[in-house]
Design a protein around this motif. Sequence first.
Motif, PDB file in Angstrom:
ATOM      1  N   GLY A 104       0.817  -1.207   0.000  1.00 23.10           N
ATOM      2  CA  GLY A 104       0.000   0.000   0.000  1.00 23.10           C
ATOM      3  C   GLY A 104       0.847   1.251   0.000  1.00 23.10           C
ATOM      4  O   GLY A 104       0.544   2.222  -0.704  1.00 23.10           O
ATOM      5  N   PHE A 105       1.942   1.227   0.769  1.00 16.74           N
ATOM      6  CA  PHE A 105       2.832   2.390   0.815  1.00 16.74           C
ATOM      7  C   PHE A 105       3.515   2.608  -0.530  1.00 16.74           C
ATOM      8  O   PHE A 105       3.629   3.738  -1.005  1.00 16.74           O
ATOM      9  N   ILE A 106       3.956   1.510  -1.150  1.00 18.44           N
ATOM     10  CA  ILE A 106       4.624   1.627  -2.449  1.00 18.44           C
ATOM     11  C   ILE A 106       3.664   2.190  -3.498  1.00 18.44           C
ATOM     12  O   ILE A 106       4.019   3.064  -4.297  1.00 18.44           O
ATOM     13  N   THR A 107       2.413   1.691  -3.475  1.00 18.75           N
ATOM     14  CA  THR A 107       1.413   2.210  -4.408  1.00 18.75           C
ATOM     15  C   THR A 107       1.176   3.696  -4.191  1.00 18.75           C
ATOM     16  O   THR A 107       1.138   4.494  -5.140  1.00 18.75           O
ATOM     17  N   PHE A 108       1.023   4.085  -2.920  1.00 19.72           N
ATOM     18  CA  PHE A 108       0.801   5.486  -2.565  1.00 19.72           C
ATOM     19  C   PHE A 108       1.977   6.345  -3.035  1.00 19.72           C
ATOM     20  O   PHE A 108       1.793   7.432  -3.595  1.00 19.72           O
ATOM     21  N   PHE A 109       3.189   5.845  -2.846  1.00 20.47           N
ATOM     22  CA  PHE A 109       4.387   6.584  -3.254  1.00 20.47           C
ATOM     23  C   PHE A 109       4.417   6.774  -4.764  1.00 20.47           C
ATOM     24  O   PHE A 109       4.696   7.871  -5.262  1.00 20.47           O
ATOM     25  N   PHE A 110       4.134   5.714  -5.518  1.00 15.60           N
ATOM     26  CA  PHE A 110       4.152   5.801  -6.972  1.00 15.60           C
ATOM     27  C   PHE A 110       3.094   6.786  -7.485  1.00 15.60           C
ATOM     28  O   PHE A 110       3.345   7.571  -8.406  1.00 15.60           O
TER      29      PHE A 110
END
Length: 440
Positions: A7-13
């Motif tokens: 979820g964090f990686i998606t949010f960052f992207f």
Amino acid sequence: MRSASNGFITFFFLLLGFALLQMGNGLQGTLLAVRADGEGFSAISIGLIMSGFYIGMSLGSFSGGRLIEQAGHIRVFAALASLGSAAALVHLLLIDPVAWVLVRTVTGFCFAGLIIVVESWLNASATSDNRGTVLSVYAVCSMAAGVLGQFLFTLASPAAFTLFVLVSILMSLALVPISLSRATAPISEGDQESPSIRRLWEFSPFGAIAMLLAGATFGAFFGLAPLYAQRNGFGQSEIAILMAAFTLGGLAFQFPIGMLSDRVNRRMVVIGAAALACLLLIGLALGGTLPKAVIYGAFFAIGAAILPAFSVIVAHVNDRAPLTALIAVSGGLILMQGIGAAAGPVVAGGLMERWGPAGFILFIAALQGLTAIYGLARIFIVEGPALNDKTGFTAAPITPVVSELELQVYEEAAEEAAEDSAEAPTEESDEAGTIPAATS
């Protein structure tokens, strides 16, 4: 743990892609104003060019959802990013005011669709527990990226092709992190409530007029402030600093002013900020030749007063409207802002043509003064909501695009309210903490 990490990686992207878009957008707005002046375009023509962007944004905000429903998020994002990237280069091929108005309208349309894709994706990756935080981070990211975009303006001469190519590159690169994101953003089923200025006026006349004036302020300022600076003898890097100072002021005071509005009458916060901005702008217009450091400081203070007021106006309207009407009311706010943002640069350009750079500053001062005067008049007519009836403040992105993320929040809140109402005992219904539907 793995789910939280994904979820964090998606949010960052998603935020990285959005930041690249906003950097390109901030750079392109300043670049076009300065380059158009260098090409001999009149101030009115430059105002029309800047208005084209907001007209395109408003059009795109209504059709973007249908495009996504027909073609899907990735395809729509790829198509609009490619079209926007190409549009940035067309300015080099057709150096003509009419052509630039049309191309700028296309760019605004593209940005509307691109932002809707990003926001709906954020909505899919957020939860009911963190959605407010996501919105706030999104708003701050928007302003911070805009500041970085202003500093990119110093990398090359606006008379050359380099900066136009850089805008095109940024829009193309924005496609990369979005394409790598694995999040899905389902389209909500069923008909959505249409935006309604009439519904907005029923619950908050102050919110309607304040948002119209705020839209005119934002449109005029971001469209013509670079021209104002150039005609006052500012160099290329100094124009970038001036624009960045304005946005940094809003970024620094976004949450302090928002939290203050949670504790006192929100209209008084908007009135106070507008009155302060009006006085600062009048002083700037009548102060004669001032040191550039003083002008930088004044723009920082003006940004600190003007930019956070947008989110406070949204919060004020949400305090007044029932949950079942928030979608229509939010759409009404978007329409009022879009109308103001489209008209502001044209009027400001005409005043600059007549009175010089001071006409631009006095126009912004008049808009802020009208906001304060109208707000005071409304306070004497209608009392504000009680403290317990206020919704929590959330920083909102300053853009005339229908925010799918915010609308989803409203939909979920309305559904929860309906469920709570159905489950509550009849004898307790009179004690429920409903939001009053009085006008403000």
